[in-house]
Design a protein around this motif. Structure first.
Motif, PDB file in Angstrom:
ATOM      1  N   UNK A 497       9.397   7.388  16.998  1.00  0.00           N
ATOM      2  CA  UNK A 497      10.159   6.947  15.829  1.00  0.00           C
ATOM      3  C   UNK A 497      11.385   7.828  15.613  1.00  0.00           C
ATOM      4  N   UNK A 498      11.190   9.125  15.823  1.00  0.00           N
ATOM      5  CA  UNK A 498      12.330  10.044  15.662  1.00  0.00           C
ATOM      6  C   UNK A 498      13.373   9.826  16.753  1.00  0.00           C
ATOM      7  N   UNK A 499      12.884   9.544  17.984  1.00  0.00           N
ATOM      8  CA  UNK A 499      13.795   9.432  19.127  1.00  0.00           C
ATOM      9  C   UNK A 499      14.286   8.003  19.352  1.00  0.00           C
ATOM     10  N   UNK A 500      13.911   7.067  18.472  1.00  0.00           N
ATOM     11  CA  UNK A 500      14.360   5.672  18.584  1.00  0.00           C
ATOM     12  C   UNK A 500      13.906   5.053  19.911  1.00  0.00           C
ATOM     13  N   UNK A 501      12.603   5.265  20.258  1.00  0.00           N
ATOM     14  CA  UNK A 501      12.079   4.777  21.538  1.00  0.00           C
ATOM     15  C   UNK A 501      11.503   3.370  21.430  1.00  0.00           C
ATOM     16  N   UNK A 502      11.348   2.847  20.228  1.00  0.00           N
ATOM     17  CA  UNK A 502      10.877   1.470  20.065  1.00  0.00           C
ATOM     18  C   UNK A 502      12.062   0.509  20.266  1.00  0.00           C
ATOM     19  N   UNK A 503      11.748  -0.712  20.681  1.00  0.00           N
ATOM     20  CA  UNK A 503      12.799  -1.719  20.823  1.00  0.00           C
ATOM     21  C   UNK A 503      12.226  -3.091  20.483  1.00  0.00           C
ATOM     22  N   UNK A 504      13.108  -4.038  20.235  1.00  0.00           N
ATOM     23  CA  UNK A 504      12.717  -5.381  19.822  1.00  0.00           C
ATOM     24  C   UNK A 504      12.960  -6.376  20.954  1.00  0.00           C
ATOM     25  N   UNK A 505      12.033  -7.374  21.054  1.00  0.00           N
ATOM     26  CA  UNK A 505      12.236  -8.532  21.925  1.00  0.00           C
ATOM     27  C   UNK A 505      12.021  -9.787  21.081  1.00  0.00           C
ATOM     28  N   UNK A 506      12.482 -10.912  21.585  1.00  0.00           N
ATOM     29  CA  UNK A 506      12.454 -12.148  20.804  1.00  0.00           C
ATOM     30  C   UNK A 506      11.860 -13.272  21.661  1.00  0.00           C
ATOM     31  N   UNK A 507      10.781 -13.890  21.150  1.00  0.00           N
ATOM     32  CA  UNK A 507      10.120 -14.977  21.884  1.00  0.00           C
ATOM     33  C   UNK A 507      10.508 -16.321  21.268  1.00  0.00           C
ATOM     34  N   UNK A 508      10.968 -17.269  22.103  1.00  0.00           N
ATOM     35  CA  UNK A 508      11.414 -18.564  21.576  1.00  0.00           C
ATOM     36  C   UNK A 508      10.260 -19.374  20.978  1.00  0.00           C
ATOM     37  N   UNK A 509      10.596 -20.178  19.997  1.00  0.00           N
ATOM     38  CA  UNK A 509       9.694 -21.158  19.398  1.00  0.00           C
ATOM     39  C   UNK A 509      10.359 -22.527  19.573  1.00  0.00           C
ATOM     40  N   UNK A 510       9.638 -23.499  20.234  1.00  0.00           N
ATOM     41  CA  UNK A 510      10.253 -24.774  20.601  1.00  0.00           C
ATOM     42  C   UNK A 510       9.586 -25.913  19.839  1.00  0.00           C
ATOM     43  N   UNK A 511      10.302 -27.043  19.772  1.00  0.00           N
ATOM     44  CA  UNK A 511       9.745 -28.239  19.144  1.00  0.00           C
ATOM     45  C   UNK A 511       9.297 -29.213  20.231  1.00  0.00           C
ATOM     46  N   UNK A 512       9.019 -30.451  19.850  1.00  0.00           N
ATOM     47  CA  UNK A 512       8.520 -31.447  20.808  1.00  0.00           C
ATOM     48  C   UNK A 512       9.540 -31.753  21.890  1.00  0.00           C
ATOM     49  N   UNK A 513      10.833 -31.601  21.597  1.00  0.00           N
ATOM     50  CA  UNK A 513      11.897 -31.878  22.569  1.00  0.00           C
ATOM     51  C   UNK A 513      12.314 -30.615  23.336  1.00  0.00           C
ATOM     52  N   UNK A 514      11.510 -29.542  23.210  1.00  0.00           N
ATOM     53  CA  UNK A 514      11.803 -28.257  23.868  1.00  0.00           C
ATOM     54  C   UNK A 514      13.092 -27.618  23.373  1.00  0.00           C
ATOM     55  N   UNK A 515      13.521 -28.029  22.179  1.00  0.00           N
ATOM     56  CA  UNK A 515      14.688 -27.395  21.570  1.00  0.00           C
ATOM     57  C   UNK A 515      14.243 -26.087  20.894  1.00  0.00           C
ATOM     58  N   UNK A 516      15.058 -25.033  21.104  1.00  0.00           N
ATOM     59  CA  UNK A 516      14.752 -23.731  20.495  1.00  0.00           C
ATOM     60  C   UNK A 516      15.576 -23.588  19.219  1.00  0.00           C
ATOM     61  N   UNK A 517      14.898 -23.596  18.109  1.00  0.00           N
ATOM     62  CA  UNK A 517      15.564 -23.427  16.818  1.00  0.00           C
ATOM     63  C   UNK A 517      15.258 -22.068  16.177  1.00  0.00           C
ATOM     64  N   UNK A 518      14.249 -21.393  16.683  1.00  0.00           N
ATOM     65  CA  UNK A 518      13.857 -20.113  16.078  1.00  0.00           C
ATOM     66  C   UNK A 518      13.188 -19.233  17.122  1.00  0.00           C
ATOM     67  N   UNK A 519      13.149 -17.949  16.817  1.00  0.00           N
ATOM     68  CA  UNK A 519      12.481 -16.965  17.673  1.00  0.00           C
ATOM     69  C   UNK A 519      11.647 -16.049  16.783  1.00  0.00           C
ATOM     70  N   UNK A 520      10.639 -15.434  17.385  1.00  0.00           N
ATOM     71  CA  UNK A 520       9.837 -14.434  16.662  1.00  0.00           C
ATOM     72  C   UNK A 520      10.195 -13.055  17.191  1.00  0.00           C
ATOM     73  N   UNK A 521      10.546 -12.139  16.265  1.00  0.00           N
ATOM     74  CA  UNK A 521      10.869 -10.761  16.645  1.00  0.00           C
ATOM     75  C   UNK A 521       9.574  -9.992  16.890  1.00  0.00           C
ATOM     76  N   UNK A 522       9.480  -9.392  18.079  1.00  0.00           N
ATOM     77  CA  UNK A 522       8.269  -8.664  18.474  1.00  0.00           C
ATOM     78  C   UNK A 522       8.638  -7.222  18.804  1.00  0.00           C
ATOM     79  N   UNK A 523       7.824  -6.295  18.342  1.00  0.00           N
ATOM     80  CA  UNK A 523       8.075  -4.868  18.573  1.00  0.00           C
ATOM     81  C   UNK A 523       7.438  -4.439  19.886  1.00  0.00           C
TER      82      UNK A 523
END
Length: 740
Positions: A497-523
């Motif tokens: 936490x002090x050294x800023x070693x954590x990072x974020x990734x983002x996983x897509x969330x799709x609808x029935x047409x495979x369109x990506x309208x949102x993502x979930x932020x994951x640590x």
């Protein structure tokens, strides 16, 4: 087991009452000593001032006698009558007779320049030279400074005008005892005053005058300086109650002393106030005795109250079983008793599995009833109840310590506890089914520290809860190493936490047409030595150690910073239950959003059911503030608790997320299909969106679609990626260029 009694009531009463009596009467004695001390101080100060006054007054008196002789000795006519040609008649009139009559000098002598006696007078009448003999020695000593000053005197220059004298007086004085009388002896050099008649030679005559320190002089001195009973006493005399001022000869030897009765203002004041003070002391003594008597009665009540408090101090007030203090007092004795027929001590650390949910959903009264029932069942668990100790450490944690023969006996005892506590408990709130986890530490050494015993039991309990709860686990040495590894992991997490070693990734969330309208932020956390560490490992550890609040703030800040420039994608952010229960959490999110300049309507807050359980006002307040700011609320892991439906009534959420455990079970059972369909129908009835997480196969997606689910998240639809990668794939090109 019972706590051993301490002091007997009699000794305890003495221990409490004696200090009170000592303090009460001690203060009275100290007051009397203070009065005596102040009296002595006043008298000593007055005596010192009086001593100084007598000393300075006597010196001043000598100076005044010196001044009396100056007009006769510093006189041109005296040079003519006593130096050029000695005139006895002149000496009688101006010295011998005059000084005796008006000033009390009983002896007058003149010493010529050669040191010879040329004149003697006793009591104003001319006498023979034998009268000088007692004064010869002191005269010899006084002549030394007089002749020395005469030699240093500058030449005398006559003046024709009447004014200041042309010479300064040259004198010396001292004390001498003749018989029983002490005399003040003054040697005065005969000098001109105007210088019109000069000495005939280098040595002028010297007048030797002697004044006795007699009763008349003492009366005058005593009246002037307010001294009582002043008298001259012989050298070395000391009388009790007298003050003294030594009279010294020119050689420095004490020849006599002035003695007087010193004034004692302290004693005088004490004499005047002794009767009022005596009455005050008697009243204080009476008050002290009454205080001690009343204190005795209070001490008796205190001892009885202390006996009751002792029980409360060593027992849990709710369950009436021993508490932590009694456990640590009794454990050393139980460890020391290891051996013989029962060579082992089994220490069972017991923790209820779902106690918090009972408190949050049914209230604290139900929780209290549950704890009482648990304590009663634990009392029934040991077959040798007199040797067992059951204690409540706090919350839903209990300890059962019991001597056993072998590991099998300890296992049988733990299983009995597990069976008893796994049975539902009936109460006014219905059946409560919580279960428990048990960690067992078998101790075969009496030298181990009690805290180490409990630490072993806690490590076994931690392992039992980690293995799925509702079970027992025996302590193994490898757990100690695992505990140390956990501590190392905790320290590494703080450093990261002090050294800023954590990072974020983002996983897509799709609808029935495979369109990506949102993502979930994951640590994500990449340890420099251990590599990638799963959130399922470090997030629970962060919640236990309290680091989750710092990590949660980091996630919010980093997500807002990385996605501030996005225009199309919505972002889901996970928030822990601990954060939601923090007063002011929503205000913190508001500050971070304002600082990053983001639009809250583009963000979703994902909460677990646990985060919304409970009656705390902070949770409801944070929920409402976040909604008013524009954040959407998603209920994560929906269906895993037993209060999901009640939560939908209590909190107005926007979407529910079907837990991955249901998604994984779609291929195994048609009942799961029906349950998922029911969840989707429930969401539609509340007009809520539905998304399924953990979708990894096409078959799972097909079944979810058939059940009515319209949004999906998992490795099938897209793996987690960095913010830059997500923006490049799903954001408009101008935004990507701007971000780049």
């Amino acid at each position: 087991m019972n706590v051993k009694p301490g002091l007997t009531e009699k000794s305890r009463r003495r221990e409490l009452l004696v200090p009170i009596a000592c303090m009460t009467f001690g203060k009275l004695v100290l007051l009397m000593l203070l009065v005596a001390f102040l009296t002595a101080c006043f008298d000593w100060t007055a005596s010192e001032r009086e001593q100084s006054m007598v000393q300075q007054g006597f010196q001043r008196q000598l100076e005044q006698y010196d001044d009396l002789l100056v007009p006769q000795a510093d006189w041109d006519k005296a040079i003519a009558k006593l130096d050029h040609r000695f005139d006895p008649e002149f000496a009688d009139v101006n010295f011998g007779n005059q000084l005796y009559t008006f000033n009390g000098f009983t002896r007058t002598f003149f010493i010529d320049g050669k040191g010879g006696v040329v004149y003697s007078s006793v009591n104003g009448k001319r006498a023979g030279k034998e009268a000088f003999r007692p004064f010869a020695e002191i005269t010899r000593r006084l002549l030394v400074p007089v002749r020395r000053a005469e030699d240093r005197r500058p030449p005398i220059r006559p003046t024709t005008k009447d004014g200041d004298p042309v010479t300064r007086p040259i004198q010396a004085n001292g004390l001498v005892q003749v018989g029983k009388t002490v005399y003040i002896v003054i040697a005065t050099l005969i000098q001109p005053d105007q210088g019109r008649i000069l000495p005939k030679g280098p040595r002028a005559p010297v007048a030797i005058t002697a004044l006795p320190i007699d009763a008349a002089l003492l009366r005058t001195f005593a009246a002037r300086y307010l001294v009582d009973d002043l008298e001259v006493v012989s050298a070395g005399s000391r009388f009790l109650g007298k003050a003294y001022f030594p009279l010294l000869s020119p050689s420095g030897h004490e020849i006599a002393a002035l003695a007087w009765t010193p004034r004692r203002p302290g004693i005088t004041l004490f004499e005047k106030l002794k009767f009022p003070m005596l009455i005050a002391v008697l009243l204080l003594g009476l008050a002290g005795w009454n205080l001690v008597r009343r204190s005795g009665a209070m001490v008796d009540k205190l001892i009885q109250s202390e006996k009751r408090a002792m029980h409360l101090a060593y027992h849990d007030q709710l369950t009436q079983v021993p508490n932590r203090a009694m456990l640590f007092e009794c454990l050393p004795a139980m460890l020391a008793a290891i051996g013989g027929k029962k060579p082992l001590l089994a220490v069972l650390c017991i923790d209820l599995d779902r106690f918090k949910e009972v408190n949050d959903t049914l209230g604290h009264e139900a929780g209290d009833h549950l704890l009482k029932a648990v304590a009663e069942r634990l009392r029934a668990a040991p077959t040798t109840g007199e040797d067992a100790l059951i204690a409540r450490l706090g919350g839903d944690e209990f300890v059962l310590a019991c001597p056993v023969k072998n590991r099998h006996s300890a296992e049988r005892l733990a299983r009995r506890c597990l069976e008893l506590l796994m049975q539902p408990i009936d109460c006014d709130y219905g059946q409560i089914d919580v279960g428990c986890s048990i960690g067992v530490a078998l101790i075969d050494s009496e030298t181990i520290d009690p805290s180490a015993v409990l630490r072993r039991g806690d490590m076994a309990l931690y392992q039992a809860k980690g293995d799925g709860r509702g079970r027992m686990v025996f302590f193994e040495p490898s757990m100690d190493e695992a505990f140390r590894t956990r501590r190392v992991l905790e320290e590494s997490m703080r450093a990261s936490l002090r050294d800023d070693a954590f990072h974020m990734v983002y996983q897509p969330q799709v609808d029935l047409q495979d369109e990506v309208h949102s993502v979930e932020a994951l640590l994500r956390w990449k340890h420099p030595e251990l590599g990638e560490i799963s959130p399922s490992v470090f997030i629970p550890l962060a919640e236990e150690t309290g680091l989750i609040t710092t990590i949660g703030e980091f996630v919010m800040r980093r997500v807002f910073e990385e996605t501030a420039g996005w225009r199309r994608l919505r972002v889901a952010i996970n928030v822990s239950a601990i954060q939601m229960r923090m007063p002011g959490f929503a205000a913190q999110v508001m500050q971070l959003a304002a600082k990053a300049g983001v639009d809250p309507t583009r963000y979703e807050i994902e909460l677990t059911e646990t985060a919304l359980l409970g009656d705390g006002p902070a949770t409801a307040e944070n929920f409402e503030v976040l909604r008013r700011m524009g954040f959407s609320i998603v209920l994560d892991d929906f269906g895993t608790g037993y209060s999901s439906l009640s939560l939908l009534h209590r909190f107005r959420v926007d979407k529910i997320k079907i837990d991955r455990s249901f998604v994984n079970g779609l291929n195994e059972s048609d009942e799961i299909d029906a349950l998922v369909s029911a969840i989707v129908e429930l969401a539609r009835s509340f007009r809520l969106g539905v998304i399924a997480e953990g979708v990894e196969t096409e078959e799972q997606r097909r079944r979810l679609t058939r059940s009515g689910c319209t949004e999906f998240q998992g490795f099938l639809t897209g793996r987690p990626m960095t913010a830059a990668e997500a923006a490049a794939l799903f954001e408009p090109q101008d935004v990507v260029l701007k971000l780049a």
